[in-house]
Design a protein around this motif. Structure first.
Motif, PDB file in Angstrom:
ATOM      1  N   VAL A   1      -1.305   3.819   9.605  1.00 36.53           N
ATOM      2  CA  VAL A   1      -0.115   3.167   9.026  1.00 36.53           C
ATOM      3  C   VAL A   1      -0.486   2.441   7.739  1.00 36.53           C
ATOM      4  N   SER A   2      -1.627   1.757   7.736  1.00 37.44           N
ATOM      5  CA  SER A   2      -2.066   1.033   6.536  1.00 37.44           C
ATOM      6  C   SER A   2      -2.308   1.985   5.374  1.00 37.44           C
ATOM      7  N   LEU A   3      -2.899   3.140   5.663  1.00 39.21           N
ATOM      8  CA  LEU A   3      -3.114   4.140   4.618  1.00 39.21           C
ATOM      9  C   LEU A   3      -1.782   4.613   4.053  1.00 39.21           C
ATOM     10  N   TRP A   4      -0.839   4.918   4.918  1.00 42.47           N
ATOM     11  CA  TRP A   4       0.483   5.374   4.477  1.00 42.47           C
ATOM     12  C   TRP A   4       1.192   4.294   3.656  1.00 42.47           C
ATOM     13  N   ASN A   5       1.158   3.074   4.141  1.00 42.17           N
ATOM     14  CA  ASN A   5       1.836   1.984   3.433  1.00 42.17           C
ATOM     15  C   ASN A   5       1.235   1.764   2.045  1.00 42.17           C
ATOM     16  N   ALA A   6      -0.084   1.857   1.940  1.00 42.53           N
ATOM     17  CA  ALA A   6      -0.738   1.696   0.639  1.00 42.53           C
ATOM     18  C   ALA A   6      -0.337   2.824  -0.300  1.00 42.53           C
ATOM     19  N   ALA A   7      -0.304   4.047   0.214  1.00 39.74           N
ATOM     20  CA  ALA A   7       0.099   5.189  -0.615  1.00 39.74           C
ATOM     21  C   ALA A   7       1.541   5.046  -1.070  1.00 39.74           C
ATOM     22  N   GLU A   8       2.422   4.638  -0.170  1.00 41.54           N
ATOM     23  CA  GLU A   8       3.831   4.457  -0.509  1.00 41.54           C
ATOM     24  C   GLU A   8       4.011   3.406  -1.594  1.00 41.54           C
ATOM     25  N   ALA A   9       3.156   2.385  -1.567  1.00 45.13           N
ATOM     26  CA  ALA A   9       3.239   1.313  -2.563  1.00 45.13           C
ATOM     27  C   ALA A   9       2.531   1.679  -3.860  1.00 45.13           C
ATOM     28  N   GLY A  10       1.871   2.838  -3.886  1.00 45.51           N
ATOM     29  CA  GLY A  10       1.112   3.233  -5.068  1.00 45.51           C
ATOM     30  C   GLY A  10      -0.158   2.434  -5.261  1.00 45.51           C
ATOM     31  N   ASP A  11      -0.606   1.780  -4.189  1.00 45.93           N
ATOM     32  CA  ASP A  11      -1.837   0.981  -4.242  1.00 45.93           C
ATOM     33  C   ASP A  11      -3.002   1.883  -3.836  1.00 45.93           C
ATOM     34  N   TRP A  12      -3.483   2.681  -4.772  1.00 46.27           N
ATOM     35  CA  TRP A  12      -4.484   3.683  -4.436  1.00 46.27           C
ATOM     36  C   TRP A  12      -5.865   3.083  -4.197  1.00 46.27           C
ATOM     37  N   GLU A  13      -6.117   1.901  -4.716  1.00 47.64           N
ATOM     38  CA  GLU A  13      -7.390   1.244  -4.404  1.00 47.64           C
ATOM     39  C   GLU A  13      -7.439   0.878  -2.923  1.00 47.64           C
ATOM     40  N   ARG A  14      -6.345   0.315  -2.424  1.00 54.68           N
ATOM     41  CA  ARG A  14      -6.290  -0.016  -0.999  1.00 54.68           C
ATOM     42  C   ARG A  14      -6.266   1.263  -0.152  1.00 54.68           C
ATOM     43  N   ALA A  15      -5.568   2.275  -0.639  1.00 55.68           N
ATOM     44  CA  ALA A  15      -5.526   3.549   0.085  1.00 55.68           C
ATOM     45  C   ALA A  15      -6.925   4.152   0.205  1.00 55.68           C
ATOM     46  N   ARG A  16      -7.700   4.088  -0.868  1.00 60.21           N
ATOM     47  CA  ARG A  16      -9.064   4.611  -0.818  1.00 60.21           C
ATOM     48  C   ARG A  16      -9.917   3.831   0.174  1.00 60.21           C
ATOM     49  N   ALA A  17      -9.679   2.533   0.257  1.00 61.50           N
ATOM     50  CA  ALA A  17     -10.436   1.720   1.222  1.00 61.50           C
ATOM     51  C   ALA A  17     -10.105   2.132   2.656  1.00 61.50           C
ATOM     52  N   MET A  18      -8.829   2.404   2.927  1.00 62.54           N
ATOM     53  CA  MET A  18      -8.429   2.860   4.255  1.00 62.54           C
ATOM     54  C   MET A  18      -9.000   4.252   4.528  1.00 62.54           C
ATOM     55  N   HIS A  19      -8.961   5.105   3.519  1.00 62.56           N
ATOM     56  CA  HIS A  19      -9.487   6.460   3.653  1.00 62.56           C
ATOM     57  C   HIS A  19     -10.990   6.424   3.956  1.00 62.56           C
ATOM     58  N   ALA A  20     -11.714   5.515   3.307  1.00 65.16           N
ATOM     59  CA  ALA A  20     -13.162   5.398   3.543  1.00 65.16           C
ATOM     60  C   ALA A  20     -13.453   5.030   4.997  1.00 65.16           C
ATOM     61  N   LYS A  21     -12.589   4.235   5.597  1.00 63.41           N
ATOM     62  CA  LYS A  21     -12.769   3.877   7.003  1.00 63.41           C
ATOM     63  C   LYS A  21     -12.430   5.041   7.927  1.00 63.41           C
ATOM     64  N   LEU A  22     -11.390   5.789   7.556  1.00 59.97           N
ATOM     65  CA  LEU A  22     -10.881   6.840   8.426  1.00 59.97           C
ATOM     66  C   LEU A  22     -11.669   8.145   8.338  1.00 59.97           C
ATOM     67  N   TYR A  23     -12.195   8.447   7.164  1.00 57.56           N
ATOM     68  CA  TYR A  23     -12.744   9.784   6.942  1.00 57.56           C
ATOM     69  C   TYR A  23     -13.882  10.159   7.898  1.00 57.56           C
ATOM     70  N   PRO A  24     -14.899   9.297   8.113  1.00 58.61           N
ATOM     71  CA  PRO A  24     -15.957   9.694   9.049  1.00 58.61           C
ATOM     72  C   PRO A  24     -15.429   9.977  10.453  1.00 58.61           C
ATOM     73  N   LEU A  25     -14.414   9.231  10.872  1.00 60.36           N
ATOM     74  CA  LEU A  25     -13.835   9.448  12.197  1.00 60.36           C
ATOM     75  C   LEU A  25     -13.080  10.778  12.235  1.00 60.36           C
ATOM     76  N   ALA A  26     -12.301  11.054  11.186  1.00 60.72           N
ATOM     77  CA  ALA A  26     -11.574  12.326  11.123  1.00 60.72           C
ATOM     78  C   ALA A  26     -12.548  13.503  11.126  1.00 60.72           C
ATOM     79  N   ALA A  27     -13.627  13.388  10.362  1.00 62.09           N
ATOM     80  CA  ALA A  27     -14.611  14.472  10.303  1.00 62.09           C
ATOM     81  C   ALA A  27     -15.290  14.673  11.656  1.00 62.09           C
ATOM     82  N   ALA A  28     -15.622  13.580  12.316  1.00 60.68           N
ATOM     83  CA  ALA A  28     -16.306  13.671  13.609  1.00 60.68           C
ATOM     84  C   ALA A  28     -15.413  14.282  14.683  1.00 60.68           C
ATOM     85  N   ILE A  29     -14.107  14.033  14.595  1.00 57.17           N
ATOM     86  CA  ILE A  29     -13.175  14.545  15.606  1.00 57.17           C
ATOM     87  C   ILE A  29     -12.747  15.973  15.310  1.00 57.17           C
TER      88      ILE A  29
END
Length: 314
Positions: free
Chosen positions: A233-261
């Motif tokens: 949800v935080s990633l989506w909200n950041a993207a919707e707000a155009g806050d790509w710096e925050r979106a990248r921070a959320m993506h950095a947290k999520l990506y290793p988990l997405a890759a592992a799963i």
């Protein structure tokens, strides 16, 4: 009348929809109390606008029709009233898919997502695809969704001319875009926007959420949101707000988990790994998946533990 229902359904699809799992006992029976708790917990997270039940993460290919119906009933009962309930429809037989769709609609699903039969991975005629979706359409009255399968799933992924035919049917109002490849995602998105601007496209490749949001998306139906809903949800909200710096921070947290799963070999292990993560986090007492899927290995479990820590979980 249907146009108004479809517009409302499309509006409610916007944002994050969590694709849920089905907890099992050690004897591989559906654990209804734990399932009810799972559905209630995920759907109550602020920003989770709906649930996709009976999807691939929900082991729809090994559940009976009675079990799938019960999953919809429990979702309807335990999710907040505002929560949109979409059920997957997955059967090799078009006749049985139509029967299944009618039962799940009657059980309380707001809309239905039509999955391509697994047998299509080898080969099929385009007319088979049209006929399959027509059978489901004619057996129901609810808004319907298409599924764009991963490009690695062989002939299950619809080529643009076939997708164009499917989108032309006005009973279908949305697409769960799971191509799992950025170029195919954008190609499908551009085609659909040209054909039907009101058609809802949900970027649903768990590893590529930020990219799909950057290209353009109305939201996502993803199983990652049943595990770490607040982060998605935080990633989506950041993207919707155009806050790509925050979106990248959320993506950095999520990506290793997405890759592992979803990405790490061997493939087809997402449900087992999701359940293992939920058990690690204390949300499941048993992470059994129905055969032929084996439980996660110790090596898989180690990678998942590290990825959960990166995501700030556990």
């Amino acid at each position: 009348m249907f146009g108004e229902i479809a517009q409302s359904f499309g509006d409610r699809l916007r944002g994050i929809q969590a694709a849920t799992i089905v907890p099992m006992t050690r004897g591989f029976e559906v654990d209804e109390p734990t399932l009810a708790a799972h559905l209630a917990s995920v759907s109550s997270v602020p920003g989770i606008n709906g649930l996709l039940v009976n999807g691939h993460a929900g082991e729809n290919f090994v559940l009976s029709l009675d079990e799938k119906r019960r999953v919809v009933e429990l979702a309807r009962k335990h999710a907040p009233k505002r929560c949109l309930i979409v059920s997957g429809v997955n059967h090799e037989s078009s006749l049985e898919a139509a029967r299944e769709a009618a039962v799940l609609e009657q059980a309380g699903a707001d809309g239905l997502l039509v999955f391509p039969p697994n047998s299509w991975a080898l080969a099929h005629a385009d007319d088979c695809v049209i006929e399959h979706h027509r059978r489901v359409r004619d057996a129901t009255t609810s808004p319907l969704m298409l599924y764009a399968a991963p490009v690695g799933a062989g002939a299950m992924a619809y080529p643009p001319p076939l997708l164009e035919q499917l989108v032309a049917d006005r009973r279908f109002v949305a697409l769960k875009e799971g191509s799992w490849e950025v170029a195919a995602y954008e190609q499908n998105l551009r085609l659909i926007r040209k054909l039907r601007p009101e058609f809802v496209v949900l970027g649903s490749g768990d590893e590529h959420l930020m990219t799909s949001y950057l290209v353009g998306s109305a939201g996502s139906q993803v199983s990652l949101a049943c595990l770490v809903p607040e982060l998605v949800v935080s990633l989506w909200n950041a993207a919707e707000a155009g806050d790509w710096e925050r979106a990248r921070a959320m993506h950095a947290k999520l990506y290793p988990l997405a890759a592992a799963i979803y990405r790490d070999a061997p493939g087809g292990r997402a449900t087992a790994r999701l359940k293992a993560c939920l058990k690690l986090l204390g949300r499941l007492s048993c992470d059994a998946v129905r055969p032929p899927q084996p439980p996660v290995t110790s090596a898989e479990l180690h990678v998942l533990e590290l990825a959960l820590r990166t995501a700030g979980q556990g």
